[in-house]
Enzyme design. Structure first.
Site, PDB file in Angstrom:
ATOM      1  CE  LYS A 198      33.483  71.236  35.533  1.00 37.22           C
ATOM      2  NZ  LYS A 198      33.375  70.843  34.112  1.00 37.22           N
ATOM      3  CB  SER A 254      29.463  70.012  33.635  1.00 39.95           C
ATOM      4  OG  SER A 254      30.820  69.975  33.212  1.00 39.95           O
ATOM      5  CB  SER A 268      31.664  70.984  30.344  1.00 34.50           C
ATOM      6  OG  SER A 268      30.590  70.120  30.558  1.00 34.50           O
TER       7      SER A 268
HETATM    8  N1  GLN Z   1      26.914  68.057  28.507  1.00 36.37           N
HETATM    9  C1  GLN Z   1      27.816  66.995  28.173  1.00 36.37           C
HETATM   10  C2  GLN Z   1      27.603  65.831  29.096  1.00 36.37           C
HETATM   11  O1  GLN Z   1      26.742  65.914  29.925  1.00 36.37           O
HETATM   12  C3  GLN Z   1      29.238  67.478  28.240  1.00 36.37           C
HETATM   13  C4  GLN Z   1      29.782  67.553  29.600  1.00 36.37           C
HETATM   14  C5  GLN Z   1      31.196  67.997  29.662  1.00 36.37           C
HETATM   15  O2  GLN Z   1      31.730  68.548  28.705  1.00 36.37           O
HETATM   16  N2  GLN Z   1      31.814  67.721  30.788  1.00 36.37           N
HETATM   17  O3  GLN Z   1      28.261  64.829  29.011  1.00 36.37           O
END
Ligand code: GLN
Length: 487
Positions: free
Chosen positions: A80, A155, A179
């Protein structure tokens, strides 16, 4: 496409050892496929071809000498793009880091290189890992390989899409509130968030430091267990990393689970869960019954507060973590500033996207004097209660299961103008981050439109081996994981 790309890392390792293919050939095949799909998927921010091929060459030399290969040597992997690989760009999919080149390796990167895992590129993500659909990247959206009009989840959407499309065999993501698990569920693959502190965060761009954890993506449970073994371990460069031995997590995959207790989180089987998802979870319950487990209905009364708690704590932490991007030390700097304050404010106004700004403002507000007690302190207290809920529950059950998400992947653009609807996507995943427990998503079926459904499994802290055991047992009863996206 070379058929070997569709195989698991375990099978690819065998093929390398048996000299059916060389590591350079396998990496080249993976890079070729990745590049040919990039226009459709948008999964990559950059390719790291040179590093990948250099690593693959070393693997081939070792094979030629008849030497033992380290775990996962020669298996193509994507990072990532919020993790450092020295000499390559780490952008976090943000304009503010668009041209930032990593000056050092993340600890996980060092571990991958020691094990000779070819890193083929850096995967697209929601800017600074903030999002649930991968539509918040400053560069391009990621498309779901099962249906290009749908989101891959976020994400870590690029990492998940890449593994689901069989271009990379493995990927790493980061999980702050879901994410890894959400995109794994939307893309029909395995995604796992370890116990907080299991994997070093050194060299991961911080979003919310008390919640962030790096974890594996793969197409089989065994591959995820092996990848976790490669990346985990104590690191003195991360003060939150746990000083405990690395386990052979795949060592218990086939343990008998007869007589074990599986808790079904009933709060996550209620409102908002689509019929297809509910059916898949019922099916999972039947599978565990068939395997001899006792099913227990569990209620976690504090779970409904988890999104509220998360959006105070995560935004508070990110407002502090992202203060370092000021136009002086890293990345993008505005042109012709009138004075220092103008340099700061214009750099940040021009460099950050709308979701990141929203979070910085929310977090700054929650931490401001006068509101600190009402929001931040209260949220910390509630976080302790959510954690306690899990501790109590795990006195009575071995694992917990739920849907990873109440619904399957949605259409691109469907929730972009409604942040709250987007935040609610994470209702099932966030509490594991608050409690610091390991959790994963595995393929559990398909909805009526053929989109993948994820089963979430959660275990007590440090019980990753048990988590993989339950996941593997489920996987062996079905062939969902064998059905691949047709792209
Ligand atoms: N969707 C969640 C957020 O927007 C989790 C994101 C993540 O785990 N990095 O914060």
């Amino acid at each position: 496409m070379n058929e070997l790309l569709k195989k698991s890392a375990t099978e690819q390792s065998k093929a390398l050892k048996n000299k059916e293919i060389s590591a350079v050939e396998l990496t080249t095949e993976a890079l070729t496929r990745t590049k040919s799909l990039e226009d459709k998927l948008g999964a990559f921010n950059s390719f790291t071809e040179e590093t990948a091929l250099n690593t693959a060459k070393k693997v081939d030399e070792k094979i030629a000498k008849g030497e033992e290969l380290p775990l996962l040597a020669g298996i193509p992997l994507v990072l990532k793009d919020n993790m450092n690989l020295k000499g390559s760009k780490t952008t976090a999919s943000s304009k503010i880091l668009e041209n930032f080149v990593s000056p050092y390796n993340a600890t996980i990167t060092d571990k991958l290189l020691t094990n000779m895992v070819p890193i083929i590129g850096k995967a697209n993500l929601d800017e600074f890992a903030m999002g649930s659909s991968n539509e918040n990247s400053a560069f391009k959206k990621v498309h779901n390989p099962w249906n290009l009009n749908k989101v891959p989840g976020g994400s870590s959407g690029g990492s998940a899409a890449s593994v689901a499309a069989c271009d990379a065999t493995l990927a790493l993501g980061s999980d702050t509130g879901g994410s890894i698990r959400l995109p794994a569920s939307f893309c029909g693959i395995v995604g796992m968030k370890p116990t907080y502190g299991r994997v070093s965060r050194y060299g991961l761009i911080a979003f919310a430091s008390s919640l962030d954890q790096i974890g594996p993506f793969s197409r089989t449970v065994e591959d995820a267990a092996n990848l976790l073994e490669v990346i985990s371990g104590h690191d003195e460069k991360d003060s939150t990393s746990l000083d405990i031995p690395v386990e052979h997590f795949a060592g218990h995959l086939n343990d008998d689970i007869k007589g074990k207790k599986v808790g079904v989180i009933k709060d996550l089987m209620a409102e908002g869960v689509t019929d297809d998802v509910a059916k898949a979870i019922e099916n999972a319950i039947d599978t565990y019954k068939k395997l001899g487990c006792e099913i227990v209905e569990i209620s976690l009364p504090k779970l409904k507060y988890s999104i509220g708690i998360y959006y105070i704590l995560a935004t508070a932490e990110c407002s502090s973590n992202l203060a370092r991007f000021d136009g002086v030390r890293y990345g993008y700097r505005t042109s012709n500033p009138e004075n220092l304050m103008d340099l700061y404010t214009r750099t940040r106004a021009e460099g950050f996207g709308p979701e990141v700004k929203r979070r910085i403002m929310l977090g700054t507000y929650a931490l401001s004097s006068g509101y600190y007690d009402a929001y931040y302190k209260k949220a910390q207290q509630m976080r302790a209660l959510v954690t306690q809920d899990f501790v109590e529950t795990f006195k009575n059950v071995d694992i917990l299961i739920s849907p990873t998400c109440p619904n399957t992947a949605f259409d691109l653009g469907a929730k972009s103008s409604d942040p709250l609807a987007m935040y609610l996507t994470d209702i099932a995943t966030i509490s594991a981050n608050l409690a610091g427990i390991p959790a994963m998503s595995i393929p559990a079926g398909f909805d009526k439109d053929g989109m993948p459904i994820g089963l979430q499994i959660l275990a007590p802290q440090l019980q990753e081996s048990s988590l993989f055991n339950f996941a593997h047992k489920f996987e062996q009863e079905h062939d969902f994981y064998k059905t691949l996206a047709n792209i």
